[in-house]
Enzyme design. Sequence first.
Site, short mmCIF file in Angstrom:
data_model
loop_
_atom_site.label_atom_id
_atom_site.label_comp_id
_atom_site.label_asym_id
_atom_site.label_seq_id
_atom_site.Cartn_x
_atom_site.Cartn_y
_atom_site.Cartn_z
N GLY A 1 12.71 1.50 2.86
CA GLY A 1 13.82 1.12 2.00
C GLY A 1 14.89 0.33 2.73
O GLY A 1 14.67 -0.26 3.78
N ASN B 1 8.77 9.67 3.84
CA ASN B 1 7.52 10.28 3.39
C ASN B 1 6.67 10.67 4.60
O ASN B 1 6.72 10.04 5.65
CB ASN B 1 6.75 9.34 2.46
CG ASN B 1 5.74 8.49 3.17
OD1 ASN B 1 4.63 8.92 3.49
ND2 ASN B 1 6.13 7.25 3.48
N TYR C 1 8.05 -1.95 -2.50
CA TYR C 1 7.62 -0.62 -2.92
C TYR C 1 8.83 0.28 -3.17
O TYR C 1 9.16 0.60 -4.32
CB TYR C 1 6.67 0.01 -1.88
CG TYR C 1 6.17 1.41 -2.21
CD1 TYR C 1 6.49 2.05 -3.40
CD2 TYR C 1 5.36 2.09 -1.31
CE1 TYR C 1 6.03 3.32 -3.68
CE2 TYR C 1 4.89 3.38 -1.59
CZ TYR C 1 5.24 3.99 -2.78
OH TYR C 1 4.78 5.25 -3.05
N THR C 2 9.55 0.66 -2.11
CA THR C 2 10.63 1.64 -2.25
C THR C 2 11.69 1.21 -3.26
O THR C 2 12.19 2.04 -4.04
CB THR C 2 11.29 1.90 -0.88
OG1 THR C 2 10.30 2.42 0.01
CG2 THR C 2 12.44 2.89 -1.00
N ASN D 1 -4.85 -0.37 9.14
CA ASN D 1 -3.58 0.36 9.23
C ASN D 1 -3.63 1.34 10.40
O ASN D 1 -4.24 2.40 10.31
CB ASN D 1 -3.30 1.10 7.92
CG ASN D 1 -1.94 1.78 7.91
OD1 ASN D 1 -1.23 1.81 8.91
ND2 ASN D 1 -1.58 2.34 6.77
N ASN E 1 2.47 9.13 10.21
CA ASN E 1 2.20 10.45 9.62
C ASN E 1 0.82 11.01 9.91
O ASN E 1 0.44 12.05 9.36
CB ASN E 1 2.42 10.38 8.10
CG ASN E 1 3.85 9.98 7.76
OD1 ASN E 1 4.79 10.47 8.38
ND2 ASN E 1 4.00 9.06 6.82
N THR E 2 0.05 10.33 10.75
CA THR E 2 -1.24 10.84 11.21
C THR E 2 -1.20 10.88 12.73
O THR E 2 -1.02 9.84 13.38
CB THR E 2 -2.41 9.94 10.73
OG1 THR E 2 -2.45 9.98 9.29
CG2 THR E 2 -3.74 10.44 11.27
N GLY F 1 0.55 11.38 4.84
CA GLY F 1 -0.58 11.65 5.73
C GLY F 1 -1.92 11.19 5.18
O GLY F 1 -2.94 11.88 5.33
N PHE F 2 -1.94 9.99 4.57
CA PHE F 2 -3.19 9.40 4.08
C PHE F 2 -3.92 10.32 3.10
O PHE F 2 -5.12 10.57 3.22
CB PHE F 2 -4.14 9.07 5.25
CG PHE F 2 -3.73 7.90 6.10
CD1 PHE F 2 -2.65 7.08 5.77
CD2 PHE F 2 -4.43 7.60 7.26
CE1 PHE F 2 -2.29 6.01 6.57
CE2 PHE F 2 -4.09 6.52 8.07
CZ PHE F 2 -3.01 5.73 7.72
N LYS G 1 -1.68 -4.16 10.14
CA LYS G 1 -0.35 -3.68 9.76
C LYS G 1 0.31 -3.01 10.96
O LYS G 1 -0.27 -2.12 11.59
CB LYS G 1 -0.44 -2.70 8.59
CG LYS G 1 0.92 -2.32 8.01
CD LYS G 1 0.80 -1.67 6.65
CE LYS G 1 2.17 -1.45 6.03
NZ LYS G 1 2.09 -0.94 4.64
N ALA H 1 0.85 -1.19 0.00
CA ALA H 1 0.00 0.00 0.00
C ALA H 1 0.88 1.24 0.00
O ALA H 1 2.02 1.21 0.49
CB ALA H 1 -0.91 0.01 1.22
N GLY H 2 0.33 2.33 -0.53
CA GLY H 2 1.08 3.57 -0.60
C GLY H 2 1.48 3.93 -2.00
O GLY H 2 1.65 5.11 -2.33
N ASN I 1 5.32 -1.40 8.73
CA ASN I 1 5.16 -0.08 8.15
C ASN I 1 6.52 0.64 8.17
O ASN I 1 7.55 0.05 8.47
CB ASN I 1 4.11 0.71 8.95
CG ASN I 1 3.29 1.65 8.08
OD1 ASN I 1 3.85 2.35 7.23
ND2 ASN I 1 1.99 1.69 8.29
N SER J 1 -0.60 2.02 11.97
CA SER J 1 0.84 2.08 12.24
C SER J 1 1.59 3.13 11.43
O SER J 1 2.81 3.25 11.55
CB SER J 1 1.47 0.70 11.97
OG SER J 1 1.12 0.22 10.69
N SER J 2 0.89 3.90 10.61
CA SER J 2 1.57 4.98 9.90
C SER J 2 2.00 6.04 10.91
O SER J 2 1.23 6.42 11.79
CB SER J 2 0.65 5.61 8.86
OG SER J 2 1.22 6.82 8.37
#
Length: 389
Positions: free
Chosen positions: A295, A135, A345-346, A198, A203-204, A138-139, A241, A86-87, A272, A200-201
């Site tokens: 990464g 990053n 992803y990265t 989710n 950024n929120t 923030g969703f 997650k 995701a992302g 995450n 576990s981000s």
Amino acid sequence: RLRSLGIVTVGAAALYAGLTVYQNRDRLFNKFVMPAVRLLPAETSHQLAVYACKYRVYPRSQYQDESNLQTLFFGRLLSNPIGIAAGFDKNAEAIDGLQDLGFGFIEVGTVTPVAQEGNPKPRVFRLSEDRAIINRYGFNSEGHKAILERLRKLRSKEDFNGVVGVNLGRNKQTMSPIADYVQGVRVFGPVADYLVINVSSPNTQGLRDMQSKAQLTELLEKVNDSKSQLGENKNVPILLKLSPDLSLNDMKDIVSVIKRKQSRVDGLIVSNTTLSRDNLNKSKEYVDEVGGLSGQPLKARSTAMIAQMYVLTDGKIPIIGVGGVASGQDAYDKIEAGASYIQVYTALVYEGPDLVERIKEELSSLIDKQGYKNIRKVVGTNAKTYLSK
């Protein structure tokens, strides 16, 4: 916004033209396209990659997955265990193109109930020397309604049989975070092959607090109750997650929650992005930016956590391993640590779309070399070794 769209459109057109006239596509991407894309701002490059997949610019992979990569995914047969995390495709725009690249499964999102812009720009930063990204998106999401419409349209296509998961999040300004996740289960349960909670981000604000024992118990009880009331697809798997920044005691608390029938989950995603800046050895620019790090520097931390969660759950809860996977060896390490499936992803940012084929080819070779007949036999075989690293 229009300027960015123009850059993306022109870039995609140039990319398509290049692929059309150039036969050696891997060399084209590695020598020309990827370096050129990295000259663009990081978020613009991300948009370009999504557009390239959306419009199926990159040719369909001709790689035939080896039989030793086949595995069951919550009742569905996958030709390989490599998925996109995701992302990347936040709004379910690029699923067909991602499937063309050879992914075994695709996860879209994070999706919030109401559309939101996310955090102010700039919010994505490349740490190229360390093959990493920070990053703080923030969703940013187009919201439930838009993504549901796209998934319904996709499911209506007779030739589509892909495995698609939906990563669920909460709105930044919500007054009822748990209700956001419950709504996500109700909306996407009927159209998703699995759902991801989710919490576990980094950024929120306040999101990671929902991993605490009391809050997580309440959340998962409500999620499972919502799932039980679905009119169709009542057995949709629920995955959780997790953050890589959890302590051992935190992990033990989470395991005690998910082992209870009322708050159980069907699988885990480990992990995450991290707030830690450990293992950043070369990059000087952007290292102090706020946000989650992904990464190469996350690889060892996430692999050790996979092993820890595998041992704590007695290997009974399937794990999707993610964090720093850039090769077949990286994938193999996470699988023998306890992951049943892998997400990337990265590394795509630095290696290009042919990375998927290279990971699968190397992973298949490693399975043979180690004397296993199938990827399923490798899962968790070396978990305790990774605990001591």
